[in-house]
Design an enzyme around this catalytic site. Structure first.
Site, mmCIF file in Angstrom:
data_model
loop_
_atom_site.group_PDB
_atom_site.id
_atom_site.type_symbol
_atom_site.label_atom_id
_atom_site.label_comp_id
_atom_site.label_asym_id
_atom_site.label_seq_id
_atom_site.Cartn_x
_atom_site.Cartn_y
_atom_site.Cartn_z
ATOM 1 N N ASP A 17 0.833 -1.211 0.000
ATOM 2 C CA ASP A 17 0.000 0.000 0.000
ATOM 3 C C ASP A 17 0.864 1.257 0.000
ATOM 4 O O ASP A 17 1.981 1.255 0.530
ATOM 5 C CB ASP A 17 -0.927 -0.028 1.233
ATOM 6 C CG ASP A 17 -2.055 0.972 1.112
ATOM 7 O OD1 ASP A 17 -2.397 1.369 -0.023
ATOM 8 O OD2 ASP A 17 -2.604 1.364 2.160
ATOM 9 N N ARG A 21 0.050 7.694 -2.659
ATOM 10 C CA ARG A 21 0.628 8.780 -1.852
ATOM 11 C C ARG A 21 2.083 9.031 -2.218
ATOM 12 O O ARG A 21 2.557 10.163 -2.212
ATOM 13 C CB ARG A 21 0.483 8.456 -0.360
ATOM 14 C CG ARG A 21 -0.924 8.736 0.166
ATOM 15 C CD ARG A 21 -1.175 8.070 1.483
ATOM 16 N NE ARG A 21 -1.371 6.629 1.317
ATOM 17 C CZ ARG A 21 -1.321 5.747 2.300
ATOM 18 N NH1 ARG A 21 -1.029 6.149 3.527
ATOM 19 N NH2 ARG A 21 -1.549 4.475 2.051
ATOM 20 N N TRP A 22 2.788 7.956 -2.563
ATOM 21 C CA TRP A 22 4.183 8.112 -3.021
ATOM 22 C C TRP A 22 4.213 9.027 -4.237
ATOM 23 O O TRP A 22 5.059 9.915 -4.346
ATOM 24 C CB TRP A 22 4.760 6.743 -3.369
ATOM 25 C CG TRP A 22 6.187 6.757 -3.810
ATOM 26 C CD1 TRP A 22 7.296 6.604 -3.030
ATOM 27 C CD2 TRP A 22 6.677 6.925 -5.160
ATOM 28 N NE1 TRP A 22 8.446 6.668 -3.795
ATOM 29 C CE2 TRP A 22 8.081 6.864 -5.108
ATOM 30 C CE3 TRP A 22 6.055 7.129 -6.394
ATOM 31 C CZ2 TRP A 22 8.892 6.995 -6.241
ATOM 32 C CZ3 TRP A 22 6.847 7.261 -7.519
ATOM 33 C CH2 TRP A 22 8.256 7.197 -7.438
ATOM 34 N N HIS A 34 2.092 3.413 -9.067
ATOM 35 C CA HIS A 34 1.897 1.971 -9.277
ATOM 36 C C HIS A 34 3.053 1.384 -10.092
ATOM 37 O O HIS A 34 3.506 0.269 -9.823
ATOM 38 C CB HIS A 34 0.559 1.717 -9.972
ATOM 39 C CG HIS A 34 -0.635 2.113 -9.157
ATOM 40 N ND1 HIS A 34 -0.761 1.769 -7.829
ATOM 41 C CD2 HIS A 34 -1.745 2.838 -9.461
ATOM 42 C CE1 HIS A 34 -1.910 2.255 -7.363
ATOM 43 N NE2 HIS A 34 -2.515 2.916 -8.323
ATOM 44 N N SER A 62 -7.453 -5.514 -5.011
ATOM 45 C CA SER A 62 -8.484 -6.109 -4.159
ATOM 46 C C SER A 62 -9.839 -6.113 -4.860
ATOM 47 O O SER A 62 -10.069 -5.352 -5.813
ATOM 48 C CB SER A 62 -8.592 -5.331 -2.844
ATOM 49 O OG SER A 62 -9.269 -4.100 -3.044
ATOM 50 N N ARG A 68 -12.340 2.201 -7.689
ATOM 51 C CA ARG A 68 -11.494 3.370 -8.001
ATOM 52 C C ARG A 68 -11.903 3.975 -9.346
ATOM 53 O O ARG A 68 -12.616 3.334 -10.116
ATOM 54 C CB ARG A 68 -10.032 2.935 -8.037
ATOM 55 C CG ARG A 68 -9.578 2.489 -6.662
ATOM 56 C CD ARG A 68 -8.091 2.379 -6.578
ATOM 57 N NE ARG A 68 -7.733 2.041 -5.202
ATOM 58 C CZ ARG A 68 -6.531 2.151 -4.708
ATOM 59 N NH1 ARG A 68 -5.544 2.579 -5.456
ATOM 60 N NH2 ARG A 68 -6.290 1.831 -3.443
ATOM 61 N N LEU A 128 11.208 -20.097 -4.978
ATOM 62 C CA LEU A 128 10.291 -19.200 -4.265
ATOM 63 C C LEU A 128 8.925 -19.262 -4.952
ATOM 64 O O LEU A 128 8.842 -19.185 -6.180
ATOM 65 C CB LEU A 128 10.806 -17.755 -4.321
ATOM 66 C CG LEU A 128 9.892 -16.688 -3.715
ATOM 67 C CD1 LEU A 128 10.076 -16.595 -2.210
ATOM 68 C CD2 LEU A 128 10.159 -15.316 -4.322
ATOM 69 N N ARG A 178 2.225 -4.772 6.149
ATOM 70 C CA ARG A 178 1.469 -3.770 5.403
ATOM 71 C C ARG A 178 2.279 -2.492 5.370
ATOM 72 O O ARG A 178 2.646 -1.956 6.422
ATOM 73 C CB ARG A 178 0.098 -3.499 6.002
ATOM 74 C CG ARG A 178 -0.680 -2.475 5.155
ATOM 75 C CD ARG A 178 -2.111 -2.278 5.560
ATOM 76 N NE ARG A 178 -2.743 -1.340 4.633
ATOM 77 C CZ ARG A 178 -3.991 -1.425 4.187
ATOM 78 N NH1 ARG A 178 -4.752 -2.419 4.587
ATOM 79 N NH2 ARG A 178 -4.489 -0.530 3.353
HETATM 80 C C1 IPE Z 1 -5.312 -2.723 -0.102
HETATM 81 O O1 IPE Z 1 -5.017 -1.380 -0.249
HETATM 82 C C2 IPE Z 1 -5.291 -3.410 -1.430
HETATM 83 C C3 IPE Z 1 -3.997 -3.542 -2.082
HETATM 84 C C4 IPE Z 1 -2.857 -3.145 -1.617
HETATM 85 C C5 IPE Z 1 -4.027 -4.171 -3.363
HETATM 86 P P1 IPE Z 1 -6.152 -0.278 -0.363
HETATM 87 O O2 IPE Z 1 -5.470 1.016 -0.531
HETATM 88 O O3 IPE Z 1 -7.122 -0.645 -1.431
HETATM 89 O O4 IPE Z 1 -6.871 -0.381 1.042
HETATM 90 P P2 IPE Z 1 -7.847 0.656 1.764
HETATM 91 O O5 IPE Z 1 -8.925 0.998 0.796
HETATM 92 O O6 IPE Z 1 -7.043 1.860 2.126
HETATM 93 O O7 IPE Z 1 -8.329 -0.067 2.983
HETATM 94 C C1 IPE Z 2 -1.691 0.228 -3.257
HETATM 95 O O1 IPE Z 2 -1.435 1.585 -3.334
HETATM 96 C C2 IPE Z 2 -1.868 -0.384 -4.620
HETATM 97 C C3 IPE Z 2 -3.237 -0.777 -4.938
HETATM 98 C C4 IPE Z 2 -4.258 -0.705 -4.132
HETATM 99 C C5 IPE Z 2 -3.472 -1.252 -6.286
HETATM 100 P P1 IPE Z 2 -2.609 2.655 -3.277
HETATM 101 O O2 IPE Z 2 -3.003 2.985 -4.684
HETATM 102 O O3 IPE Z 2 -3.718 2.199 -2.425
HETATM 103 O O4 IPE Z 2 -1.871 3.878 -2.635
HETATM 104 P P2 IPE Z 2 -2.479 4.932 -1.600
HETATM 105 O O5 IPE Z 2 -3.002 4.158 -0.431
HETATM 106 O O6 IPE Z 2 -3.572 5.671 -2.316
HETATM 107 O O7 IPE Z 2 -1.331 5.794 -1.245
HETATM 108 MG MG MG Z 3 -4.111 2.436 -0.454
#
Ligand code: IPE
Ligand code: IPE
Ligand code: MG
Length: 248
Positions: A17, A21-22, A34, A62, A68, A128, A178
């Site tokens: 996750d 934000r990165w 991504h 997920s 999104r 692995l 996480r």
């Molecule tokens: C969880 O991250 C899913 C993945 C990393 C693929 P999310 O960014 O979707 O989780 P929430 O919505 O903040 O709980």
């Molecule tokens: C996790 O990064 C990757 C996926 C859920 C696909 P996010 O896209 O959720 O990144 P943040 O949480 O918005 O920073």
């Molecule tokens: Mg996220």
């Protein structure tokens, strides 16, 4: 201090996750985050293999990520297809066995084909196991397993459910990491993480490097896993405590 083999988790699972934000920190589009996340995953796979980790399970998309914006979803699908085409030959050379875990319905033919080809190409590898959870949700996994057993008229027990779930081919995760600072499970391995140790890192996934991985592994090495027993039982006489057995 270097961890000993006994301190290395056999199975690490990661909620990758913080990509968005990165990117935002750098005034970049989310998709750039991504893309950098894919690089971080490549580094992490290598690092895990080098440290003797046997199984790495990553949460890549997920069941809820369909909510999104459409351009981010299609961008993520495209990234996956590209990453598979680009990375699989090298992963295969490195002895990585790629497994797709998730709901195939809803994925485009090209994404599904890419995932299936990756599985076929790497099927014989043993260094692995890399489980890619894509279009995956812990609730979906439990429900689809129960539905499969019901359709076959088989009894529903802990052991039969487990065997019908997406990670039946590997032992449960020892360590769930996480990144990104959130302290929640977000519908990841609801069943399989029953006795996993958790490590939450404030780093965004693209910044999760070897040192951060070693920090998580070191934290794991310092934990006492009791599986319901007392600390005294765990410490003596046998130092190694087995996980709880599934009820048949
Ligand atoms: C969880 O991250 C899913 C993945 C990393 C693929 P999310 O960014 O979707 O989780 P929430 O919505 O903040 O709980
Ligand atoms: C996790 O990064 C990757 C996926 C859920 C696909 P996010 O896209 O959720 O990144 P943040 O949480 O918005 O920073
Ligand atoms: Mg996220």
């Amino acid at each position: 201090m270097q961890p000993t083999t006994a301190d290395i988790p056999h199975h690490i699972a990661i909620v990758m996750d913080g990509n968005g934000r990165w990117a935002r920190q750098r005034f970049l589009p989310r998709l750039a985050g991504h893309a950098q996340g894919v690089e971080s995953l490549r580094r992490c796979v290598r690092a895990c293999a080098a440290r003797g980790v046997g199984v790495l399970t990553v949460f890549a998309f997920s069941s809820e990520n369909w909510n999104r914006p459409a351009d981010e979803v299609s961008g993520l699908m495209g990234l996956l297809a590209k990453a598979l085409a680009r990375e699989v030959p090298e992963l295969s050379r490195d002895g990585v066995c790629v497994r797709f875990v998730g709901e195939k319905a809803g994925l485009s033919d090209s994404v599904r084909r890419g995932l299936e080809q990756a599985e076929q190409l790497t099927a014989g590898n043993t260094r692995l196991v890399l489980n890619v959870c894509f279009n995956y949700g812990g609730r979906w996994d439990i429900a689809q397993a129960a539905a499969a057993l019901a359709a076959r008229g088989e009894p529903i027990t802990e052991a039969s459910l487990h065997a019908a779930m997406g990670l039946a081919h590997v032992p449960d995760p020892d360590l769930v990491i996480r990144t990104g600072g959130e302290m929640r499970i977000s519908n990841f391995l609801l069943w399989q993480a029953a006795y996993s140790e958790f490590f939450f890192s404030p780093r965004f996934w693209p910044d999760f490097d070897e040192a951060a991985l070693d920090e998580a592994i070191a934290s794991y090495g310092a934990r006492e896993r009791r599986f319901g027993r007392t600390s005294e039982q765990v410490r003596s006489p046998a130092p190694k405590v087995q996980p709880v057995a599934l009820r048949a």
